[in-house]
Write a protein that holds these residues in place. Structure first.
Motif, PDB file in Angstrom:
ATOM      1  N   UNK A   1       0.818  -1.213   0.000  1.00 51.44           N
ATOM      2  CA  UNK A   1       0.000   0.000   0.000  1.00 51.44           C
ATOM      3  C   UNK A   1       0.851   1.261   0.000  1.00 51.44           C
ATOM      4  N   UNK A   2       1.952   1.263   0.732  1.00 45.97           N
ATOM      5  CA  UNK A   2       2.827   2.447   0.778  1.00 45.97           C
ATOM      6  C   UNK A   2       3.365   2.769  -0.612  1.00 45.97           C
ATOM      7  N   UNK A   3       3.842   1.748  -1.306  1.00 49.52           N
ATOM      8  CA  UNK A   3       4.376   1.939  -2.656  1.00 49.52           C
ATOM      9  C   UNK A   3       3.273   2.366  -3.619  1.00 49.52           C
ATOM     10  N   UNK A   4       2.113   1.763  -3.483  1.00 53.08           N
ATOM     11  CA  UNK A   4       0.985   2.112  -4.353  1.00 53.08           C
ATOM     12  C   UNK A   4       0.630   3.586  -4.222  1.00 53.08           C
ATOM     13  N   UNK A   5       0.551   4.078  -2.999  1.00 52.62           N
ATOM     14  CA  UNK A   5       0.195   5.489  -2.788  1.00 52.62           C
ATOM     15  C   UNK A   5       1.280   6.420  -3.325  1.00 52.62           C
ATOM     16  N   UNK A   6       2.539   6.041  -3.157  1.00 47.13           N
ATOM     17  CA  UNK A   6       3.629   6.856  -3.691  1.00 47.13           C
ATOM     18  C   UNK A   6       3.552   6.945  -5.208  1.00 47.13           C
ATOM     19  N   UNK A   7       3.216   5.828  -5.859  1.00 47.63           N
ATOM     20  CA  UNK A   7       3.103   5.841  -7.316  1.00 47.63           C
ATOM     21  C   UNK A   7       1.927   6.691  -7.776  1.00 47.63           C
ATOM     22  N   UNK A   8       0.827   6.633  -7.053  1.00 53.70           N
ATOM     23  CA  UNK A   8      -0.333   7.450  -7.415  1.00 53.70           C
ATOM     24  C   UNK A   8       0.001   8.932  -7.311  1.00 53.70           C
ATOM     25  N   UNK A   9       0.707   9.323  -6.278  1.00 52.16           N
ATOM     26  CA  UNK A   9       1.092  10.736  -6.146  1.00 52.16           C
ATOM     27  C   UNK A   9       2.049  11.149  -7.262  1.00 52.16           C
ATOM     28  N   UNK A  10       2.939  10.254  -7.662  1.00 55.54           N
ATOM     29  CA  UNK A  10       3.855  10.574  -8.759  1.00 55.54           C
ATOM     30  C   UNK A  10       3.115  10.750 -10.081  1.00 55.54           C
ATOM     31  N   UNK A  11       1.965  10.097 -10.211  1.00 63.36           N
ATOM     32  CA  UNK A  11       1.188  10.156 -11.447  1.00 63.36           C
ATOM     33  C   UNK A  11       0.151  11.275 -11.452  1.00 63.36           C
ATOM     34  N   UNK A  12       0.123  12.073 -10.382  1.00 61.44           N
ATOM     35  CA  UNK A  12      -0.871  13.146 -10.290  1.00 61.44           C
ATOM     36  C   UNK A  12      -0.202  14.496 -10.038  1.00 61.44           C
ATOM     37  N   UNK A  13       0.683  14.931 -10.931  1.00 57.93           N
ATOM     38  CA  UNK A  13       1.371  16.201 -10.693  1.00 57.93           C
ATOM     39  C   UNK A  13       0.468  17.425 -10.796  1.00 57.93           C
ATOM     40  N   UNK A  14      -0.657  17.298 -11.542  1.00 58.87           N
ATOM     41  CA  UNK A  14      -1.497  18.492 -11.769  1.00 58.87           C
ATOM     42  C   UNK A  14      -2.979  18.254 -11.513  1.00 58.87           C
ATOM     43  N   UNK A  15      -3.430  17.020 -11.625  1.00 62.84           N
ATOM     44  CA  UNK A  15      -4.864  16.750 -11.556  1.00 62.84           C
ATOM     45  C   UNK A  15      -5.180  15.723 -10.469  1.00 62.84           C
ATOM     46  N   UNK A  16      -6.482  15.597 -10.162  1.00 62.43           N
ATOM     47  CA  UNK A  16      -6.898  14.646  -9.136  1.00 62.43           C
ATOM     48  C   UNK A  16      -6.626  13.201  -9.547  1.00 62.43           C
TER      49      UNK A  16
ATOM     50  N   UNK B   1      -4.856  10.026 -11.700  1.00 64.59           N
ATOM     51  CA  UNK B   1      -3.551   9.735 -12.308  1.00 64.59           C
ATOM     52  C   UNK B   1      -3.554  10.034 -13.802  1.00 64.59           C
ATOM     53  N   UNK B   2      -2.420  10.474 -14.313  1.00 68.88           N
ATOM     54  CA  UNK B   2      -2.320  10.807 -15.728  1.00 68.88           C
ATOM     55  C   UNK B   2      -2.642   9.591 -16.602  1.00 68.88           C
ATOM     56  N   UNK B   3      -2.293   8.398 -16.122  1.00 67.84           N
ATOM     57  CA  UNK B   3      -2.621   7.171 -16.861  1.00 67.84           C
ATOM     58  C   UNK B   3      -4.130   7.039 -17.040  1.00 67.84           C
ATOM     59  N   UNK B   4      -4.880   7.238 -15.977  1.00 69.27           N
ATOM     60  CA  UNK B   4      -6.338   7.128 -16.027  1.00 69.27           C
ATOM     61  C   UNK B   4      -6.927   8.220 -16.906  1.00 69.27           C
ATOM     62  N   UNK B   5      -6.415   9.441 -16.772  1.00 69.40           N
ATOM     63  CA  UNK B   5      -6.932  10.555 -17.569  1.00 69.40           C
ATOM     64  C   UNK B   5      -6.782  10.274 -19.062  1.00 69.40           C
ATOM     65  N   UNK B   6      -5.608   9.785 -19.457  1.00 70.52           N
ATOM     66  CA  UNK B   6      -5.376   9.553 -20.877  1.00 70.52           C
ATOM     67  C   UNK B   6      -6.166   8.348 -21.396  1.00 70.52           C
ATOM     68  N   UNK B   7      -6.288   7.302 -20.575  1.00 65.11           N
ATOM     69  CA  UNK B   7      -7.087   6.149 -20.979  1.00 65.11           C
ATOM     70  C   UNK B   7      -8.561   6.529 -21.102  1.00 65.11           C
ATOM     71  N   UNK B   8      -9.049   7.343 -20.178  1.00 65.67           N
ATOM     72  CA  UNK B   8     -10.434   7.813 -20.228  1.00 65.67           C
ATOM     73  C   UNK B   8     -10.677   8.650 -21.495  1.00 65.67           C
ATOM     74  N   UNK B   9      -9.737   9.533 -21.812  1.00 66.60           N
ATOM     75  CA  UNK B   9      -9.863  10.363 -23.016  1.00 66.60           C
ATOM     76  C   UNK B   9      -9.931   9.492 -24.264  1.00 66.60           C
ATOM     77  N   UNK B  10      -9.095   8.460 -24.326  1.00 67.91           N
ATOM     78  CA  UNK B  10      -9.088   7.571 -25.480  1.00 67.91           C
ATOM     79  C   UNK B  10     -10.403   6.800 -25.574  1.00 67.91           C
ATOM     80  N   UNK B  11     -10.939   6.350 -24.431  1.00 72.06           N
ATOM     81  CA  UNK B  11     -12.231   5.658 -24.436  1.00 72.06           C
ATOM     82  C   UNK B  11     -13.337   6.555 -24.995  1.00 72.06           C
ATOM     83  N   UNK B  12     -13.369   7.797 -24.554  1.00 65.31           N
ATOM     84  CA  UNK B  12     -14.409   8.714 -25.023  1.00 65.31           C
ATOM     85  C   UNK B  12     -14.301   8.963 -26.536  1.00 65.31           C
TER      86      UNK B  12
END
Length: 223
Positions: A189-204, A206-217
């Motif tokens: 869990x500690x590593x998971x949370x650290x990775x999530x914070x690294x993937x969210x420099x600007x938005x709520x 993760x950038x991975x989720x944002x880009x996958x969601x955009x592609x789905x739409x």
């Protein structure tokens, strides 16, 4: 990308519950040795009112968040809406997209639950077990109870189900609603949370989720 286990895709809720119960024992909640993540994949799905479903996998470079690879798939919803079994509505097309992927990512980030789930086996657990790749669930909603984190970025509070800590509510941006992080497979869990914070420099999200969601739409609009 090849799966390490042949997927079972039940269409009956009772069989799906049984499958979750059987596979739950395969989940690993620790890192297998030293955790080094150079590439990370975001996995997301979307539906339309006609019963069509699309899935997208977007692979990013962890250090730069630049795009490395993508894969998509289309299908039809074949599983009823049942809370706790939503993964089975997404698994067929998600698996098809993963099998098209030319890159094997070091980490999967799923728009859904890991062990923060009534049977401790959400979508992130399922995909982690099928692929053998470390996985994290990052959900927009929460099962169970949680401690509201402080308002600053990086603050967190435990998520519990039946008194067991199963994840964390993590504030990825100051003053913004938290996301709900839980272990999927082969990560702590500690590593998971650290990775999530690294993937969210600007938005709520993760950038991975944002880009996958955009592609789905985009896929749904094209369809």
């Amino acid at each position: 990308m090849r799966l390490v286990m042949v997927p079972e895709l039940p269409t009956d809720p009772g069989a799906a519950v049984g499958l979750q119960d059987r596979l739950r024992g395969l989940v690993e909640t620790e890192n297998p040795g030293r955790a080094e993540f150079r590439t990370v994949a975001g996995v997301d799905s979307a539906y339309d009112d006609a019963g069509n479903v699309v899935a997208a996998v977007v692979v990013l470079n962890v250090a730069t968040l630049e795009l490395v690879d993508t894969a998509t798939a289309r299908g039809r919803v074949s599983f009823p809406y049942v809370p706790g079994l939503l993964a089975f509505r997404e698994l067929p097309t998600t698996i098809a997209a993963l099998e098209k992927l030319g890159t094997v990512p070091d980490l999967l980030v799923c728009d859904g639950q890991g062990i923060a789930h009534p049977r401790r086996f959400g979508l992130a657990c399922h995909l982690g077990v099928l692929t053998g790749v470390p996985s994290i669930g990052v959900a927009k909603t929460v099962w169970g109870e949680y401690v509201e984190p402080g308002r600053e970025r990086g603050a967190f509070g435990d998520i519990t189900i039946d008194g067991e800590v199963v994840g964390r509510a993590v504030r990825t941006q100051s003053g913004v609603k938290p996301v709900y992080v839980s272990v999927g497979h082969r990560i702590d869990l500690e590593t998971a949370c650290a990775q999530v914070l690294a993937l969210t420099p600007r938005y709520r999200q993760p950038e991975t989720t944002r880009q996958a969601d955009h592609l789905c739409r985009m896929l749904l609009r094209e369809g």
